[in-house]
Design a protein around this motif. Sequence first.
Motif, PDB file in Angstrom:
ATOM      1  N   MET A  90     -29.732  -4.474 -36.888  1.00 27.10           N
ATOM      2  CA  MET A  90     -29.157  -5.357 -35.879  1.00 27.10           C
ATOM      3  C   MET A  90     -30.221  -5.788 -34.868  1.00 27.10           C
ATOM      4  O   MET A  90     -30.971  -4.944 -34.380  1.00 27.10           O
ATOM      5  CB  MET A  90     -28.034  -4.642 -35.102  1.00 27.10           C
ATOM      6  CG  MET A  90     -26.828  -4.279 -35.953  1.00 27.10           C
ATOM      7  SD  MET A  90     -25.879  -5.749 -36.359  1.00 27.10           S
ATOM      8  CE  MET A  90     -25.814  -5.529 -38.112  1.00 27.10           C
ATOM      9  N   GLN A 117     -29.007  -7.730 -28.781  1.00 29.76           N
ATOM     10  CA  GLN A 117     -28.099  -8.784 -28.346  1.00 29.76           C
ATOM     11  C   GLN A 117     -27.689  -8.556 -26.904  1.00 29.76           C
ATOM     12  O   GLN A 117     -27.834  -7.471 -26.349  1.00 29.76           O
ATOM     13  CB  GLN A 117     -26.841  -8.822 -29.245  1.00 29.76           C
ATOM     14  CG  GLN A 117     -27.136  -8.990 -30.711  1.00 29.76           C
ATOM     15  CD  GLN A 117     -27.802 -10.286 -31.035  1.00 29.76           C
ATOM     16  OE1 GLN A 117     -27.785 -11.206 -30.234  1.00 29.76           O
ATOM     17  NE2 GLN A 117     -28.402 -10.376 -32.196  1.00 29.76           N
ATOM     18  N   PRO A 164     -23.184 -12.720 -32.977  1.00 24.50           N
ATOM     19  CA  PRO A 164     -23.965 -11.469 -32.971  1.00 24.50           C
ATOM     20  C   PRO A 164     -23.499 -10.464 -31.923  1.00 24.50           C
ATOM     21  O   PRO A 164     -23.613  -9.257 -32.143  1.00 24.50           O
ATOM     22  CB  PRO A 164     -25.394 -11.957 -32.671  1.00 24.50           C
ATOM     23  CG  PRO A 164     -25.417 -13.352 -33.198  1.00 24.50           C
ATOM     24  CD  PRO A 164     -24.047 -13.904 -32.929  1.00 24.50           C
ATOM     25  N   ARG A 193     -22.517  -6.628 -32.840  1.00 24.02           N
ATOM     26  CA  ARG A 193     -23.066  -5.455 -32.146  1.00 24.02           C
ATOM     27  C   ARG A 193     -21.937  -4.584 -31.574  1.00 24.02           C
ATOM     28  O   ARG A 193     -21.970  -3.339 -31.672  1.00 24.02           O
ATOM     29  CB  ARG A 193     -24.010  -5.900 -31.031  1.00 24.02           C
ATOM     30  CG  ARG A 193     -24.570  -4.770 -30.174  1.00 24.02           C
ATOM     31  CD  ARG A 193     -25.398  -3.805 -31.005  1.00 24.02           C
ATOM     32  NE  ARG A 193     -25.887  -2.710 -30.179  1.00 24.02           N
ATOM     33  CZ  ARG A 193     -27.045  -2.747 -29.526  1.00 24.02           C
ATOM     34  NH1 ARG A 193     -27.823  -3.821 -29.615  1.00 24.02           N
ATOM     35  NH2 ARG A 193     -27.446  -1.723 -28.804  1.00 24.02           N
TER      36      ARG A 193
END
Length: 348
Positions: free
Chosen positions: A1, A4, A243, A247
């Motif tokens: 990931m 973010q 995103p 997350r």
Amino acid sequence: MTQQTAAPPAGADQTQGSGGESKLTVLVALGANLAVAVAKGVAAVLTGSASMAAETAHSFADTLNQIFLLIALKGSAKPADRAHPFGYGRVRYFWALLAAGSIFVTGALYSAYEGVHALTSGEHDIESPLINYVVLGIAFVLEGISLVRGLQQTRDEARQHRLGFRDFLRTSDDPTATTVVFEDSAALTGLVLAAAGNVLHQVTGHTFWDGIASLLIAAVLAAVALRLGLANKRLLTDVQADPRLVRAVLEHLGDEPEVEAVVDLLTLTLGTDAVLVCARLDLDDALGAAEVERAMVRIGDGLKDTFGDVAEVFLEPVPRHDQGVRERVRSRYGDRLAEYMVHEASRP
């Protein structure tokens, strides 16, 4: 990931505006564009202005686009069935893509034709230019009302998502309000260009300025059509969810008491305000089969309750070190992000 920004708090409503708001926005734009198109058409015939003819095509293209968007809103609201088990959400993107094509074909290409024709056909006078100025002024007011409505909805949705206005326009999964904003912005720009072309033609007596105004209108419409087309292509080609939502879902799953690690996480935008979540989870080895089943149901329901955009959830228990799964994750995210996913979500 990837790193973010903070996601909206758990349980927060993450919807992007109701279908009713979008429909009202489109209806306001439809009424304004239809009235403006008729007025511009009459003015173009009476005055012989190339830029007014270009603007007429522009407004009729926008009117057709609003019809496409109304069809999109109705079609995407149909419930899931055997042929479409995940619903009809992407229908909205198909019709919005057609609207972008309509802007280019009906608006940009015709405006370019009028511009080239004006530049190559010799000098001509614009008869009764006052008619053009009156029509352009009325059109500016009507298009402005439509734009204000589109901006109001889009800004409200951006605030709900805790995004800046420009970021929301770039990433939104609802093409209706954003299409209206881009169309009406182009419309106001086109009106200014048409007025400038008429004024310069009247002052200098040269057709050149009327033709140039038409070509500039064509360029504006082509740019808007390209922008909208690329946005809808993104939404149609299996794009992952916001995103920040990805997350937040990752962190939520990692915090579940039965979950040792999130091994893999896949998301897919099914339509406006509808996301599919697929996760492979390494569960506590002490759990029995019945406990695993109950945990899967509880975790899936918890995701839907916590995140309003999550429409469907598929969970699969797998060991975190399964080589086949890890290779697929690495091929998708790369080594660093794949390892981050497991370690970030793992319980200490």
